[in-house]
Scaffold this motif. Structure first.
Motif, PDB file in Angstrom:
ATOM      1  N   LYS A  23       3.461   6.392  11.672  1.00  0.00           N
ATOM      2  CA  LYS A  23       2.995   5.143  11.064  1.00  0.00           C
ATOM      3  C   LYS A  23       2.739   4.087  12.132  1.00  0.00           C
ATOM      4  N   THR A  24       3.628   4.008  13.142  1.00  0.00           N
ATOM      5  CA  THR A  24       3.471   3.041  14.228  1.00  0.00           C
ATOM      6  C   THR A  24       2.187   3.287  15.002  1.00  0.00           C
ATOM      7  N   ILE A  25       1.923   4.542  15.326  1.00  0.00           N
ATOM      8  CA  ILE A  25       0.724   4.878  16.097  1.00  0.00           C
ATOM      9  C   ILE A  25      -0.546   4.588  15.297  1.00  0.00           C
ATOM     10  N   LEU A  26      -0.554   4.984  14.038  1.00  0.00           N
ATOM     11  CA  LEU A  26      -1.748   4.756  13.216  1.00  0.00           C
ATOM     12  C   LEU A  26      -2.007   3.266  12.999  1.00  0.00           C
ATOM     13  N   SER A  27      -0.948   2.457  13.045  1.00  0.00           N
ATOM     14  CA  SER A  27      -1.064   1.024  12.735  1.00  0.00           C
ATOM     15  C   SER A  27      -1.114   0.135  13.972  1.00  0.00           C
TER      16      SER A  27
ATOM     17  N   ASN B 165      -5.550   1.641   8.264  1.00  0.00           N
ATOM     18  CA  ASN B 165      -4.890   0.902   7.186  1.00  0.00           C
ATOM     19  C   ASN B 165      -4.088   1.882   6.331  1.00  0.00           C
ATOM     20  N   ILE B 166      -2.774   1.899   6.495  1.00  0.00           N
ATOM     21  CA  ILE B 166      -1.925   2.796   5.704  1.00  0.00           C
ATOM     22  C   ILE B 166      -1.584   2.110   4.388  1.00  0.00           C
ATOM     23  N   ALA B 167      -2.117   2.653   3.300  1.00  0.00           N
ATOM     24  CA  ALA B 167      -1.922   2.047   1.980  1.00  0.00           C
ATOM     25  C   ALA B 167      -0.585   2.427   1.369  1.00  0.00           C
ATOM     26  N   ALA B 168      -0.073   3.617   1.720  1.00  0.00           N
ATOM     27  CA  ALA B 168       1.188   4.071   1.130  1.00  0.00           C
ATOM     28  C   ALA B 168       1.711   5.264   1.915  1.00  0.00           C
ATOM     29  N   ILE B 169       3.002   5.525   1.752  1.00  0.00           N
ATOM     30  CA  ILE B 169       3.636   6.725   2.284  1.00  0.00           C
ATOM     31  C   ILE B 169       4.257   7.468   1.111  1.00  0.00           C
ATOM     32  N   THR B 170       3.992   8.772   1.012  1.00  0.00           N
ATOM     33  CA  THR B 170       4.566   9.553  -0.082  1.00  0.00           C
ATOM     34  C   THR B 170       5.586  10.545   0.453  1.00  0.00           C
ATOM     35  N   LEU B 171       6.604  10.801  -0.356  1.00  0.00           N
ATOM     36  CA  LEU B 171       7.726  11.647   0.057  1.00  0.00           C
ATOM     37  C   LEU B 171       7.797  12.915  -0.773  1.00  0.00           C
TER      38      LEU B 171
ATOM     39  N   ASP C 275      15.587   5.765  -0.282  1.00  0.00           N
ATOM     40  CA  ASP C 275      16.283   4.537   0.124  1.00  0.00           C
ATOM     41  C   ASP C 275      16.259   4.361   1.636  1.00  0.00           C
ATOM     42  N   LYS C 276      16.471   5.454   2.355  1.00  0.00           N
ATOM     43  CA  LYS C 276      16.470   5.382   3.821  1.00  0.00           C
ATOM     44  C   LYS C 276      15.068   5.074   4.354  1.00  0.00           C
ATOM     45  N   MET C 277      14.060   5.712   3.763  1.00  0.00           N
ATOM     46  CA  MET C 277      12.694   5.461   4.220  1.00  0.00           C
ATOM     47  C   MET C 277      12.318   4.010   3.944  1.00  0.00           C
ATOM     48  N   ASP C 278      12.692   3.500   2.787  1.00  0.00           N
ATOM     49  CA  ASP C 278      12.431   2.089   2.461  1.00  0.00           C
ATOM     50  C   ASP C 278      13.112   1.148   3.446  1.00  0.00           C
ATOM     51  N   LYS C 279      14.280   1.554   3.919  1.00  0.00           N
ATOM     52  CA  LYS C 279      15.038   0.709   4.850  1.00  0.00           C
ATOM     53  C   LYS C 279      14.308   0.543   6.179  1.00  0.00           C
ATOM     54  N   TYR C 280      13.685   1.623   6.647  1.00  0.00           N
ATOM     55  CA  TYR C 280      13.034   1.589   7.965  1.00  0.00           C
ATOM     56  C   TYR C 280      11.557   1.224   7.896  1.00  0.00           C
ATOM     57  N   ILE C 281      10.939   1.428   6.752  1.00  0.00           N
ATOM     58  CA  ILE C 281       9.516   1.096   6.598  1.00  0.00           C
ATOM     59  C   ILE C 281       9.401   0.066   5.482  1.00  0.00           C
ATOM     60  N   LYS C 282       9.285  -1.179   5.867  1.00  0.00           N
ATOM     61  CA  LYS C 282       9.327  -2.269   4.898  1.00  0.00           C
ATOM     62  C   LYS C 282       7.947  -2.827   4.544  1.00  0.00           C
ATOM     63  N   ASP C 283       6.954  -2.561   5.385  1.00  0.00           N
ATOM     64  CA  ASP C 283       5.653  -3.188   5.183  1.00  0.00           C
ATOM     65  C   ASP C 283       4.634  -2.282   4.506  1.00  0.00           C
ATOM     66  N   VAL C 284       5.058  -1.064   4.129  1.00  0.00           N
ATOM     67  CA  VAL C 284       4.184  -0.120   3.434  1.00  0.00           C
ATOM     68  C   VAL C 284       4.954   0.439   2.242  1.00  0.00           C
ATOM     69  N   PRO C 285       4.370   0.460   1.038  1.00  0.00           N
ATOM     70  CA  PRO C 285       5.087   1.007  -0.121  1.00  0.00           C
ATOM     71  C   PRO C 285       5.325   2.508   0.018  1.00  0.00           C
ATOM     72  N   VAL C 286       6.502   2.947  -0.409  1.00  0.00           N
ATOM     73  CA  VAL C 286       6.906   4.347  -0.308  1.00  0.00           C
ATOM     74  C   VAL C 286       7.088   4.906  -1.713  1.00  0.00           C
ATOM     75  N   TYR C 287       6.532   6.115  -1.964  1.00  0.00           N
ATOM     76  CA  TYR C 287       6.595   6.727  -3.288  1.00  0.00           C
ATOM     77  C   TYR C 287       7.131   8.152  -3.184  1.00  0.00           C
ATOM     78  N   ASP C 288       8.014   8.507  -4.111  1.00  0.00           N
ATOM     79  CA  ASP C 288       8.448   9.893  -4.270  1.00  0.00           C
ATOM     80  C   ASP C 288       7.522  10.533  -5.299  1.00  0.00           C
ATOM     81  N   VAL C 289       6.591  11.367  -4.833  1.00  0.00           N
ATOM     82  CA  VAL C 289       5.590  11.937  -5.746  1.00  0.00           C
ATOM     83  C   VAL C 289       6.111  13.158  -6.492  1.00  0.00           C
ATOM     84  N   MET C 290       7.345  13.571  -6.212  1.00  0.00           N
ATOM     85  CA  MET C 290       7.914  14.726  -6.906  1.00  0.00           C
ATOM     86  C   MET C 290       8.696  14.315  -8.143  1.00  0.00           C
ATOM     87  N   MET C 291       8.824  13.014  -8.394  1.00  0.00           N
ATOM     88  CA  MET C 291       9.590  12.544  -9.552  1.00  0.00           C
ATOM     89  C   MET C 291       8.780  12.727 -10.827  1.00  0.00           C
TER      90      MET C 291
END
Length: 338
Positions: A183-187, A299-305, A322-338
């Protein structure tokens, strides 16, 4: 907010790229397709490789199929259409070819499962995406195949969804670390507009720009294995080095070991998809004072888990998110397996 709501109306062309095979890229695509159907959003769908087959041709493991609904616009090959059970109307046969035949544009008449095998180059993908919009798609999704992170090229797509998951490692912290690194490299930040305009005049040339904004082109076809040669063209007045193609660890290592002036310069690449440097090496180079900017920021619109690995192990999904949200705060994170 649902994933579809985070991208719809904001963007017209969105790519989905995976950190690795089985990271959940196709699951992410299917999630968006399903949610778009219920929100009456007409999609255009294509791929940079082959997707939607029931079994992976490389690993012989089961893969998620792709179901498309009526009125969707697809760009795929003549051979791929025969593998699915969706009924489609051919809108256009293009001159673009792959190993599975000509790429066609089609409208889904009756929903069903499809295989998608699309364009092989960035320019072809740009043209096909625009054609799908012209045929009525409101949002185009490009499924980036394995090792095709270049589909996130900001000159091709307006935004990118990054799919990551347990397949990267049994160690959750390592997965998070690698995802944060990608994410850092792409952004990475864009270079100033004045330098960008200078570079765009010689966009395919390795160049060194000095403090007076004079440009020296380096007579090389690629930066690979050329760090020492590039370093020979850097002096005390140099301020920028532009690398148009892939930028790898060895090139940067050789450059920094071959000139004492590396701390005076900023390295510019086209975009983050061209950088192939591991998290450990990235940290080492940053400690040495290396600065890297891009011409065009992804432009990273989202990260999926995807908390599940095909090897049989899995992460606790709530802890993973929860851990991913803690370290990545500026991009929304989604669990697509739910």
């Amino acid at each position: 907010m649902e994933l579809i709501d985070n991208i719809n109306q904001k963007y017209k062309i969105v790519s989905i790229i995976g950190m690795a095979k089985n990271a959940g890229k196709t699951v992410t695509l299917n999630k968006i397709i399903e949610d778009a159907y219920y929100e009456d959003i007409n999609l255009g769908i294509t791929s940079t490789g082959r997707d939607g087959e029931r079994e992976d041709v490389v690993t012989s493991t089961e893969k998620p199929a792709i179901y498309v609904y009526e009125e969707s616009i697809i760009a795929t090959t003549t051979g791929s259409i025969e593998q699915g059970d969706a009924t489609v109307e051919i809108l256009e046969v293009t001159n673009y070819r792959s190993s599975m035949g000509n790429i066609v544009l089609a409208r889904v008449v009756y929903g069903g499962y499809i295989e998608i095998a699309g364009a092989q180059t960035a320019n072809e993908m740009k043209v096909l995406s625009q054609k799908m919009l012209n045929y009525g798609a409101e949002l185009v999704l490009i499924d980036g195949s394995i090792n095709r992170i270049a589909v996130a090229d900001p000159t091709v797509t307006e935004a990118t969804i990054l799919a990551t998951g347990a397949v990267l490692s049994r160690n959750m912290d390592k997965v998070i670390k690698e995802t944060l690194h990608q994410k850092t490299i792409l952004s990475l930040d864009e270079v100033g507009i004045d330098i960008k305009k200078i570079i765009e005049k010689n966009i395919d040339k390795i160049s060194v720009i000095d403090k007076e904004k004079r440009v020296k082109s380096v007579d090389l076809k690629t930066s690979l294995n050329s760090g020492k040669i590039i370093a020979d063209n850097i002096d005390e007045d140099s301020r920028y080095v532009y690398i148009p193609g892939c930028f790898v660890t060895k090139t940067l290592k050789d450059l920094t070991e071959s000139t004492k002036y590396y701390k005076n310069i900023k390295i510019i690449v086209r975009d983050g998809t061209k950088i192939f440097i591991s998290p450990i090496d990235w940290f080492k180079f940053k400690k040495k004072g290396i600065e890297i900017n891009v011409l065009n920021r992804v432009n990273i619109a989202a990260i999926t888990l995807n908390p599940y690995s095909p090897s049989g192990y899995y992460f606790d999904r709530d802890n993973f998110k929860d851990k991913m949200d803690k370290y990545i705060k500026d991009v929304p994170v989604y669990d697509v397996m739910m």
